[in-house]
Design a protein around this motif. Sequence first.
Motif, PDB file in Angstrom:
ATOM      1  N   ILE A 196      -0.678 -10.771  -4.026  1.00 33.86           N
ATOM      2  CA  ILE A 196      -0.285  -9.373  -3.855  1.00 33.86           C
ATOM      3  C   ILE A 196       1.040  -9.283  -3.101  1.00 33.86           C
ATOM      4  N   THR A 197       1.189 -10.091  -2.051  1.00 32.51           N
ATOM      5  CA  THR A 197       2.438 -10.098  -1.281  1.00 32.51           C
ATOM      6  C   THR A 197       3.600 -10.538  -2.147  1.00 32.51           C
ATOM      7  N   ARG A 198       3.376 -11.553  -2.937  1.00 36.13           N
ATOM      8  CA  ARG A 198       4.445 -12.055  -3.812  1.00 36.13           C
ATOM      9  C   ARG A 198       4.819 -11.020  -4.882  1.00 36.13           C
ATOM     10  N   GLU A 199       3.829 -10.285  -5.391  1.00 35.49           N
ATOM     11  CA  GLU A 199       4.127  -9.245  -6.366  1.00 35.49           C
ATOM     12  C   GLU A 199       4.910  -8.100  -5.723  1.00 35.49           C
ATOM     13  N   LEU A 200       4.640  -7.821  -4.467  1.00 37.92           N
ATOM     14  CA  LEU A 200       5.451  -6.840  -3.727  1.00 37.92           C
ATOM     15  C   LEU A 200       6.900  -7.302  -3.660  1.00 37.92           C
ATOM     16  N   ARG A 201       7.093  -8.557  -3.315  1.00 39.86           N
ATOM     17  CA  ARG A 201       8.453  -9.112  -3.254  1.00 39.86           C
ATOM     18  C   ARG A 201       9.144  -8.987  -4.612  1.00 39.86           C
TER      19      ARG A 201
END
Length: 534
Positions: A196-201
């Motif tokens: 999820i964090t990587r998709e935010l990035r």
Amino acid sequence: MKKRNLKLTDISKNGDISLTVINPDELLPLPPPYDKPSVFKQLTTDQQERLNCNLDGFLAMTLPKPESKEEEEKYVRLFISGLNKLLNKENNWTFLQPLLLSLDHCARCQTCSNACPVFIASGRNDLYRPTYRAEIFRQLIDKYARKGSGFISKFQGTNIEVNWATISRLYELSYRCTLCRRCAQACPMSVDNALITRELRKLFSQELGWAPKELHEKGTILQLETGSPTGLRPDVAIDNIKFLDEDFSETTGIKVDTPWDKEGADVLLMHSAGDIISFPESVAAFAIICNAAGINWTLSSEITGYDVVNYGLFYDDIQLTKIAVRHMQIAKKLNVKKIVIGECGHAHKALISVADRLLMGDLDIPRESAIPFLENIVFSGKIKFDPAKNYFPVTLHDPCNIVRNLGIVEPQRRILRYLCPQFREMTPHGIDNYCCGGGGGLSVMSDVNITDWKTGISGRMKFKQILDAFADKPGPEVKKYLCAPCLNCKLQFRDMIKYYRARERSGIYYGGLTELIVNAMTDIRKSFISFEEG
């Protein structure tokens, strides 16, 4: 004073002030002589006036404040557009399925928080809970991308507004996670907060054009243009390794010779160019080992061919794909049987596991980790060893993307148990390891005061692990070796050991796995590993 019990809705309020302030007295305690409170570099008045400083007192992004309300609104519109694209199969076919599973199945049990080294080391600061950014993201998706869900969020009292405060804080907060995925491993529902964090990035990079310069301009863009994020061009890479061959031939007493662009070789070895510049012993050791074992191998002088780094893994699918495809095209052109990926954890994940979602047909060339590759050589009988040459304390750091992601746990241990009589494990280790603190691209980021955060907070748990592993010989009079078979981890340890003055205080040195192998070779006339400063 640190703000406790942060609410999800706080992310969109009071956008000119920090959500939290780190209190050094509340961080995870370290043993003497490291038990004095950390002193963190404070933001200057100029930085506070020019840049968004509204998260935690640290800056990694150096995002300028908007010049007008219209500029704020433009980025808010782009953010909402990006939310919708993340749920669209055409725009996110690579990661849509695992993203949806992680969005839909969180039980809010907080098991992941107790597994997160950043959250624990910070003194359990709510801002660093894996679920804090993930739940905000989840509710924004429900409100703005899944039509009709906004009523539920409002009914629950968590109707988060998308404004400049929200998106600027989320951007910075997405780089307070090392993407180690320890949280995903602990989750009873297999929710992947790191994904999820990587998709935010990715949303920020591909839709708003926001990305750390170390990963984008000085990262993937520079690599595709010149060959490496280090700026190392092909001719310079060849010259550097030629010099290393000559230098290590003289110091080891055996001829070190690196082959370039050999068509039809069994192995195309891909290093991280950062090793060529910062840790040349690792590069030379690979050449010594491969030649001594009679491996038919080569390096490539093509642009990107000598640098397996792929920072797109951390933030951008487009950049990830460009570099992965380029690596495979180079291997195809040389007609090699397989690629062996050197000691770089994120390169393992990028080119071995994630690239399987991208590579098809004749670009699906076999790829192997250097770790089992080295194990096969060590136990092949082709090289003679004297383990007594490694008679000093050794412990092993498990790079997250090699061990937890790919499950490569025992090969490196079999090597160390054989070649290092004083090898000892950290606790915990293997797939339960703690991240070095520099994962997810943080190890190459050094703007403003983010180095203080990644050494004093995100790397704090790992540093305590290292000290505990050597607790029987804590003083500097006994030289100790931290084996870290990953370039990014070594860069983090370089910063961390300097930050804590761990060489002077505890005699802790660090390096890769190949150096220990070569150091134990009977044909090497003098010690390959140096415990001198430098």
